[in-house]
Design a protein around this motif. Structure first.
Motif, short mmCIF file in Angstrom:
data_model
loop_
_atom_site.label_atom_id
_atom_site.label_comp_id
_atom_site.label_asym_id
_atom_site.label_seq_id
_atom_site.Cartn_x
_atom_site.Cartn_y
_atom_site.Cartn_z
N PHE A 22 0.83 -1.21 0.00
CA PHE A 22 0.00 0.00 0.00
C PHE A 22 0.87 1.26 0.00
CE2 PHE A 22 -4.52 1.04 1.17
CZ PHE A 22 -5.07 0.12 0.31
N PHE A 73 -6.25 9.48 -3.32
CA PHE A 73 -6.09 8.09 -2.91
C PHE A 73 -4.63 7.75 -2.62
CE2 PHE A 73 -10.32 7.66 -4.73
CZ PHE A 73 -10.91 6.76 -3.86
N GLN A 93 -3.38 6.26 0.79
CA GLN A 93 -2.72 4.96 0.80
C GLN A 93 -1.35 5.05 1.48
OE1 GLN A 93 -2.79 4.24 -3.42
NE2 GLN A 93 -4.26 2.59 -3.21
N LYS A 98 -16.55 -1.43 3.90
CA LYS A 98 -15.48 -0.90 3.04
C LYS A 98 -15.65 -1.38 1.61
CE LYS A 98 -11.96 -1.21 6.62
NZ LYS A 98 -10.68 -1.86 6.92
N PHE A 156 -16.13 0.94 -1.89
CA PHE A 156 -15.28 0.89 -3.08
C PHE A 156 -16.01 0.33 -4.29
CE2 PHE A 156 -12.05 1.31 0.25
CZ PHE A 156 -11.49 2.48 -0.21
N GLN A 186 -8.24 3.07 -8.88
CA GLN A 186 -8.03 3.09 -7.43
C GLN A 186 -9.03 2.20 -6.69
OE1 GLN A 186 -5.68 4.24 -5.50
NE2 GLN A 186 -4.52 5.09 -7.18
N SER A 187 -10.29 2.20 -7.12
CA SER A 187 -11.27 1.35 -6.44
C SER A 187 -10.93 -0.13 -6.64
CB SER A 187 -12.69 1.66 -6.90
OG SER A 187 -12.86 1.37 -8.27
N HIS A 240 -8.21 -1.06 -4.18
CA HIS A 240 -8.73 -1.22 -2.82
C HIS A 240 -9.59 -2.47 -2.69
CE1 HIS A 240 -7.37 2.40 -0.72
NE2 HIS A 240 -7.37 2.94 -1.92
N SER A 294 -7.24 -5.37 -2.47
CA SER A 294 -6.59 -5.36 -1.16
C SER A 294 -7.54 -5.88 -0.08
CB SER A 294 -6.12 -3.95 -0.82
OG SER A 294 -5.65 -3.89 0.49
#
Length: 161
Positions: free
Chosen positions: A16, A49, A53, A100, A104, A134-135, A138, A141
């Motif tokens: 990250f 983001f 991060q 979360k 996202f 970016q979504s 995430h 992750s």
């Protein structure tokens, strides 16, 4: 298993951190170069983001060693704290996963809407593209974090309950 869980958490925090630094540098480059409106639109979410991060990666990296040491010591000396502290902490991580993930996934849907509906507006199209990238980072992750936490949670319950 405790060591494995916290090592994986630390590795994810480093990933990250690297991705956040890369996204921030890329966004600064796009702000400075501003080749076109799409790249400028791309830079905004990448900066937001990327900065978050980086901060999240640093915070997680810094606290992981102390958390691991606490749990390792607790597992040897005071098993009751595993039941009262560690298991509820991991349970909270698992319950927050869905929230979360929905956030996202919503950003992912928003990015697709921005990219398609505002296809004639280059800056908004760039924002949509960056939000999409970016979504997905995430969401990926979170997927690995959730799997790791579920395995660890099951192990904690099997071993300490």
């Amino acid at each position: 298993m405790i060591q494995k869980f916290y090592n994986a958490q630390k590795a994810q925090s480093l990933l990250f951190l690297v991705l956040g630094i890369f996204a921030t540098i890329l966004s600064i480059y796009f702000f400075i170069a501003s080749m076109n409106a799409i790249s400028l639109g791309f830079a905004i979410p990448f900066f937001v983001f990327g900065s978050s991060q980086t901060i999240l990666g640093v915070k997680t990296f810094m606290k992981t060693n102390s958390e691991r040491e606490f749990v390792m010591l607790t597992a040897k000396e005071n098993v009751q704290q595993i039941i009262t502290i560690e298991i509820p902490k991991i349970k909270k991580i698992l319950t927050n996963y869905n929230r979360k993930n929905y956030v996202f996934l919503g950003l992912n849907a928003l990015s697709i809407v921005l990219f398609t509906v505002f296809a004639n507006t280059p800056m908004v199209k760039g924002i949509g593209l960056a939000l999409f990238v970016q979504s997905l980072i995430h969401i990926s992750s979170l997927y690995f974090e959730n799997n790791r936490s579920q395995i660890y949670f099951k192990w904690l319950n099997d071993y300490y309950n």
